[in-house]
Write an enzyme that holds these catalytic residues in place. Structure first.
Site, mmCIF file in Angstrom:
data_model
loop_
_atom_site.group_PDB
_atom_site.id
_atom_site.type_symbol
_atom_site.label_atom_id
_atom_site.label_comp_id
_atom_site.label_asym_id
_atom_site.label_seq_id
_atom_site.Cartn_x
_atom_site.Cartn_y
_atom_site.Cartn_z
ATOM 1 N N ASP A 22 -103.600 32.880 -54.553
ATOM 2 C CA ASP A 22 -102.644 33.084 -53.450
ATOM 3 C C ASP A 22 -101.497 33.948 -53.977
ATOM 4 O O ASP A 22 -100.831 33.592 -54.950
ATOM 5 C CB ASP A 22 -102.127 31.740 -52.937
ATOM 6 C CG ASP A 22 -101.333 31.900 -51.642
ATOM 7 O OD1 ASP A 22 -101.671 31.213 -50.660
ATOM 8 O OD2 ASP A 22 -100.385 32.710 -51.608
ATOM 9 N N ASP A 135 -103.608 37.299 -48.111
ATOM 10 C CA ASP A 135 -103.136 37.144 -49.499
ATOM 11 C C ASP A 135 -103.771 35.967 -50.220
ATOM 12 O O ASP A 135 -103.245 35.471 -51.199
ATOM 13 C CB ASP A 135 -101.608 37.040 -49.521
ATOM 14 C CG ASP A 135 -101.096 35.615 -49.367
ATOM 15 O OD1 ASP A 135 -101.719 34.845 -48.608
ATOM 16 O OD2 ASP A 135 -100.090 35.284 -50.004
ATOM 17 N N GLU A 136 -104.935 35.543 -49.748
ATOM 18 C CA GLU A 136 -105.491 34.296 -50.250
ATOM 19 C C GLU A 136 -107.013 34.355 -50.302
ATOM 20 O O GLU A 136 -107.644 34.826 -49.355
ATOM 21 C CB GLU A 136 -105.046 33.215 -49.255
ATOM 22 C CG GLU A 136 -105.270 31.825 -49.674
ATOM 23 C CD GLU A 136 -104.981 30.874 -48.505
ATOM 24 O OE1 GLU A 136 -104.298 31.255 -47.533
ATOM 25 O OE2 GLU A 136 -105.477 29.753 -48.561
HETATM 26 P P1 TTP Z 1 -98.115 32.761 -47.581
HETATM 27 O O1 TTP Z 1 -99.088 32.883 -48.692
HETATM 28 O O2 TTP Z 1 -98.039 31.476 -46.833
HETATM 29 O O3 TTP Z 1 -96.652 33.035 -48.105
HETATM 30 P P2 TTP Z 1 -96.162 34.040 -49.197
HETATM 31 O O4 TTP Z 1 -97.272 34.751 -49.872
HETATM 32 O O5 TTP Z 1 -95.137 34.928 -48.590
HETATM 33 O O6 TTP Z 1 -95.408 33.087 -50.202
HETATM 34 P P3 TTP Z 1 -96.052 32.099 -51.267
HETATM 35 O O7 TTP Z 1 -95.564 32.609 -52.584
HETATM 36 O O8 TTP Z 1 -95.478 30.768 -50.929
HETATM 37 O O9 TTP Z 1 -97.531 32.179 -51.145
HETATM 38 O O10 TTP Z 1 -98.381 33.878 -46.525
HETATM 39 C C1 TTP Z 1 -98.794 35.202 -46.882
HETATM 40 C C2 TTP Z 1 -98.112 36.223 -46.015
HETATM 41 O O11 TTP Z 1 -98.328 35.938 -44.641
HETATM 42 C C3 TTP Z 1 -96.611 36.228 -46.185
HETATM 43 O O12 TTP Z 1 -96.191 37.069 -47.261
HETATM 44 C C4 TTP Z 1 -96.138 36.741 -44.863
HETATM 45 C C5 TTP Z 1 -97.179 36.254 -43.886
HETATM 46 N N1 TTP Z 1 -96.676 35.087 -43.162
HETATM 47 C C6 TTP Z 1 -96.085 35.292 -41.902
HETATM 48 O O13 TTP Z 1 -96.055 36.407 -41.413
HETATM 49 N N2 TTP Z 1 -95.568 34.216 -41.243
HETATM 50 C C7 TTP Z 1 -95.570 32.958 -41.748
HETATM 51 O O14 TTP Z 1 -95.082 32.017 -41.108
HETATM 52 C C8 TTP Z 1 -96.170 32.754 -43.036
HETATM 53 C C9 TTP Z 1 -96.188 31.381 -43.646
HETATM 54 C C10 TTP Z 1 -96.694 33.841 -43.696
HETATM 55 MG MG MG Z 2 -98.955 33.697 -50.612
#
Ligand code: TTP
Ligand code: MG
Length: 443
Positions: A22, A135-136
């Site tokens: 992730d 992103d996962e």
């Molecule tokens: P996430 O992997 O949930 O968040 P992240 O990568 O920004 O942070 P983390 O380090 O905790 O993993 O989500 C991936 C992308 O999806 C994030 O960069 C932006 C988008 N996203 C949104 O647009 N709205 C949201 O509510 C969430 C949770 C994520």
């Molecule tokens: Mg993320």
């Protein structure tokens, strides 16, 4: 892993090595990639946001910005109260530039291109990759590393993503998908957590119930009403209490909380098997009622296979009898077919064995899939859009082992219960029974 096992589940947790990758504050990391000056400052990426404006919502915030209380889904106006813009702070003597951040609008096209570059590395390094969002992804790395070397393996993967693409990733490694996912989140950003086989139950024990796969905010609140706050408490609750409250899904989250998760990492669009199952409001021994349900499930599964251009060589049923006994039976055919009538007749035939028994749930499954050449199911993108529906069909393998042979050369299989990936099979149960909700199921 300790604790009771369901009949037929693998006795060895160490079967698979699953990694969950992730990316850290992904959109913000992408913005930093093309604007390195943002590197150590708080960065907020806004959806529906334009530079200089205050409308929109936070898509993500860098970890520096999170320290000011800025987080995903917050209104930009609220974020600005906690973390002013650098440009405003420069002009306003009442504000401190050091306590201000950079705000950028979402640029999906760019983030997709970065995601593509990451994906290329994942596919280079792992034989089985399942992308679940931009992103996962889950990787099955059983064939490319060992438990005692997987930490270095994962560190190299992170390093390669960082040096080649220029964005940070967190990786969790575990014998199950749900533990790997929680592990990747455990030490963010730039995290690397390995949960070895045998440690899964303990790893889950102190986690809040929200971290259990299938438990969303609504379920977590209801569990709270039962005095269940942690995964460990969920894991030691009486299963019938959970079932009485949440139905079949209560048993699923119970299993996940115990670290039992036999979902298998499969590439998108290429499930290992397709299944549908459906619960009865009350257990029934009525032959016609059972047969009717099996017929409609068989039709639905066969339809699904046809639409995916999937041929199947094994047809199976699942019969759950009270209290929670999961029985699976399957028959393999001489070659792969796409014959809906056969799915129905084999499923009904297999059901005969349970004549007279009370049944609370039935399922039909086709497995040993192959895909018609030239009409491959799409491997899909990195957007996760159809992940939920796909996961409905993805169930664990594991019942292909140790077949017993019947006299006509067909193979009869018995064994493992099917994994209810994402709990979404209950959505199907709902459509047939008209009573299931999946309101807070998360992917
Ligand atoms: P996430 O992997 O949930 O968040 P992240 O990568 O920004 O942070 P983390 O380090 O905790 O993993 O989500 C991936 C992308 O999806 C994030 O960069 C932006 C988008 N996203 C949104 O647009 N709205 C949201 O509510 C969430 C949770 C994520
Ligand atoms: Mg993320």
């Amino acid at each position: 892993m300790d604790g009771a096992r369901l009949p037929g589940t693998s006795a060895d947790d160490g079967d698979r090595i699953v990694a969950h990758v992730d990316m850290d504050c992904f959109y913000a990391a992408c913005e930093r990639r093309r604007e390195p000056a943002l590197e150590d400052d708080p960065v907020v990426v806004g959806m529906g946001f334009e530079p200089g404006e205050t409308h929109g919502a936070v898509a993500t915030a860098s970890y520096e910005a999170r320290e000011y209380g800025v987080d995903s889904a917050m209104a930009i106006s609220a974020a600005l109260e906690r973390l002013p813009r650098k440009v405003d702070a420069v002009e306003d003597p009442a504000l401190d530039v050091a306590d201000a951040g950079f705000y950028r609008p979402v640029d999906m096209e760019y983030y997709e291109s970065v995601s593509d570059a990451v994906r290329t590395i994942l596919h280079d390094r792992a034989p089985v990759v399942r992308e679940v969002s931009i992103d996962e992804a889950y990787l099955d790395v059983t064939d490319v590393t060992e438990w005692d070397t997987v930490e270095q393996w994962a560190a190299r993967l992170k390093g390669e993503i960082r040096s080649t693409v220029g964005v940070p990733a967190s990786v969790g490694v575990a014998p199950t998908m749900s533990a790997a996912k929680v592990a990747s989140d455990r030490d963010k950003p730039d995290g690397l957590v390995v949960v070895e086989p045998g440690d899964v139950r303990e790893f889950f024990a102190d986690l809040p119930v929200e971290d259990v796969h299938g438990v969303g905010p609504v379920t977590a609140e209801e569990l709270g009403e039962l005095g269940i706050e942690t995964a460990g408490e969920l894991a030691s609750e009486e299963p019938d209490v959970l079932e009485a409250r949440f139905g079949e899904r209560g048993l699923e989250i119970y299993r996940y909380a115990r670290g039992e998760d036999d979902r298998e990492v499969t590439p998108r669009g290429r499930p290992k098997s397709l299944s549908r199952e459906s619960a009865f409001t009350e257990a029934t021994a009525d032959r016609e009622q059972l047969a009717d349900r099996v017929r409609s499930l068989a039709a639905s599964v066969a339809d699904r296979a046809t639409s995916k251009d999937a041929l199947y060589r094994t047809i199976g049923i699942k019969v759950v009898t009270p209290p929670f006994d999961v029985n699976t039976r399957a028959r393999s055919l001489p070659g792969p077919v796409d014959e809906p009538d056969l799915v129905e007749s084999v499923a009904l035939d297999l059901l005969d064995e349970f004549e007279g028994q009370r049944v609370r749930k039935v399922g039909v499954r086709v497995s040993n899939l192959s895909f018609a050449a030239g009409r491959q199911a799409s491997l899909g993108g990195f957007d996760g859009a159809d992940d939920e529906s796909e996961s409905v069909e993805t169930t664990a393998e594991g019942d292909e082992g140790d077949p017993g042979r019947s006299s006509d050369g067909q193979v009869t299989l018995t064994g493992a219960p099917w994994a209810d990936d994402e709990g979404a099979d209950d959505a199907t149960a709902g459509s047939l029974e008209g009573q299931t909700t999946i309101d807070d199921f998360r992917g």
